[in-house]
Design a protein around this motif. Structure first.
Motif, PDB file in Angstrom:
ATOM      1  N   GLY A  93       7.698  33.778 -78.706  1.00  0.00           N
ATOM      2  CA  GLY A  93       9.101  33.598 -79.068  1.00  0.00           C
ATOM      3  C   GLY A  93       9.781  34.867 -79.520  1.00  0.00           C
ATOM      4  N   ASP A  94       9.002  35.929 -79.823  1.00  0.00           N
ATOM      5  CA  ASP A  94       9.603  37.200 -80.216  1.00  0.00           C
ATOM      6  C   ASP A  94      10.364  37.802 -79.041  1.00  0.00           C
ATOM      7  OD1 ASP A  94       8.493  36.943 -82.678  1.00  0.00           O
ATOM      8  OD2 ASP A  94       6.987  38.533 -82.437  1.00  0.00           O
ATOM      9  N   LEU A  95      11.466  38.466 -79.351  1.00  0.00           N
ATOM     10  CA  LEU A  95      12.205  39.215 -78.339  1.00  0.00           C
ATOM     11  C   LEU A  95      11.615  40.615 -78.309  1.00  0.00           C
ATOM     12  CD1 LEU A  95      14.535  39.294 -76.285  1.00  0.00           C
ATOM     13  CD2 LEU A  95      16.006  40.132 -78.153  1.00  0.00           C
ATOM     14  N   PHE A  96      10.927  40.921 -77.232  1.00  0.00           N
ATOM     15  CA  PHE A  96      10.261  42.215 -77.148  1.00  0.00           C
ATOM     16  C   PHE A  96      11.186  43.237 -76.517  1.00  0.00           C
ATOM     17  CE2 PHE A  96       7.825  45.517 -75.093  1.00  0.00           C
ATOM     18  CZ  PHE A  96       6.950  45.894 -76.103  1.00  0.00           C
ATOM     19  N   SER A  97      11.224  44.417 -77.108  1.00  0.00           N
ATOM     20  CA  SER A  97      11.984  45.529 -76.555  1.00  0.00           C
ATOM     21  C   SER A  97      11.046  46.694 -76.313  1.00  0.00           C
ATOM     22  CB  SER A  97      13.107  45.958 -77.508  1.00  0.00           C
ATOM     23  OG  SER A  97      13.702  47.160 -77.060  1.00  0.00           O
TER      24      SER A  97
END
Length: 345
Positions: A168-172
């Protein structure tokens, strides 16, 4: 008067005793009874020139699993400590971008299929058909890249050693860390800094023994896999990469290791270790050598490696000289020695 004579005698005794304690052990036996002792004749034998160096074990390969796109993490398939195989899917990212570009590619290919007959009949220019084909190629590259970045696979067999995100983390890609760290632990490698004097003896494939403090009774096999071509002028060492087999994953990256290199054999004089005496208060070592007249002299020696119950003598003693191996505690320079019957001569 009597008191003065006693004091003078005491001073003479102290001076005489002090003279006996010099480094060269020049006190003689004074013609007294011979001291019984056991003698051995020194001889040369082949001595393995084993040299130890310390190192830290490292993963043979390690990588961070990092997608090059910004997307939400949909699924994490492994966790820290899990063994993974090459090509195994470790994580899956949101596929919105991938699906959008895949749809654009499908439409572009359909349009191109329609345009081709028109171009063949002269209905559209070559420039238009070339532009359509170029667009398809660009979309294919984009879709292929997105596919690699939404389905993240292990590049080699290894172990997951770290996880930095949750589902669920937004990875950048700008975050500076990956989703996972993966290390290949079989084999491991160690970088050893070897003294320059051994440069001619080290070769690719050379066997190396490896020990770690965690398993003191085990010896692990390694071999030289790379040799630095230059010497470090500051430390006077050169870097050697040693590959260490680790099929049972007993060893771990970061362990402190001791490596042993066998630099060959040399013929050197050896004596029984009991022949070597140590001078009190110093690191000097000496032996008692039996001379032809039956008296002994102390001889300072430079010792090398221990070979079983024998010690290598690098300097101070020649091959064939007779040394005392029992009874040394009662000896002084110049004393006569009565050789015990059955002693080696």
């Amino acid at each position: 008067m009597r008191k003065s004579l006693l004091i003078a005698a005491a001073i003479v005794s102290v001076v005489a005793f002090t003279g006996c304690k010099g480094k060269n052990k020049t006190v003689t036996g004074g013609g007294g009874e011979a001291v019984s002792g056991k003698i051995e004749q020194s001889y040369k034998e082949k001595v393995a020139q084993s040299v130890d160096f310390t190192a830290n074990l490292e993963a043979y390969k390690q990588t961070y699993i990092v997608p090059s796109i910004t997307a939400r993490i949909e699924k994490l398939n492994v966790d820290v400590g899990d063994k993974v195989k090459k090509g195994q899917i470790l994580a899956e990212m949101d596929k919105t971008q991938y699906n959008t570009n895949a749809l654009q590619l499908a439409n572009a290919e359909l349009d191109f299929a329609r345009m081709k007959p028109v171009y063949e009949t002269g209905g559209i220019s070559k420039q238009e058909i070339d532009a359509a084909e170029t667009n398809i190629n660009v979309l294919k590259e984009t879709v292929s890249n997105l596919e690699e970045n939404v389905t993240l696979r292990s590049p080699f067999d290894g172990v997951v050693t770290a996880r930095y995100n949750e589902e669920g983390d937004l990875f950048s890609s700008m975050s500076g860390t990956g989703i996972y760290q993966v290390m290949q632990m079989n084999p491991l490698k160690a970088y050893v800094f070897v003294s320059e004097q051994y440069f001619p003896q080290v070769y690719i494939g050379m066997p190396v023994e490896v020990k770690v403090d965690v398993y003191p009774d085990q010896v692990f096999s390694g071999k030289v896999s790379r040799i630095a071509p230059a010497i470090d002028p500051t430390s006077r060492t050169f870097e050697v990469e040693v590959t260490v087999g680790n099929s049972a994953l007993t060893l771990r990256p970061g362990m402190y290791a001791r490596t042993t290199f066998n630099m060959g054999e040399v013929d050197n004089v050896t004596v029984l270790d009991v022949a070597i005496q140590r001078q009190t208060g110093t690191n000097d070592k000496y032996v008692y050598v039996l001379k032809d007249d039956g008296t002994v002299e102390s001889r300072f020696v430079t010792t090398g490696r221990q070979v079983g119950d024998r010690i290598e003598v690098l300097a101070g003693l020649a091959e064939g000289e007779k040394v005392v191996i029992a009874g040394s505690a009662r000896l002084l320079d110049g004393m006569k020695v009565q050789v015990i019957e059955g002693a080696q001569q």
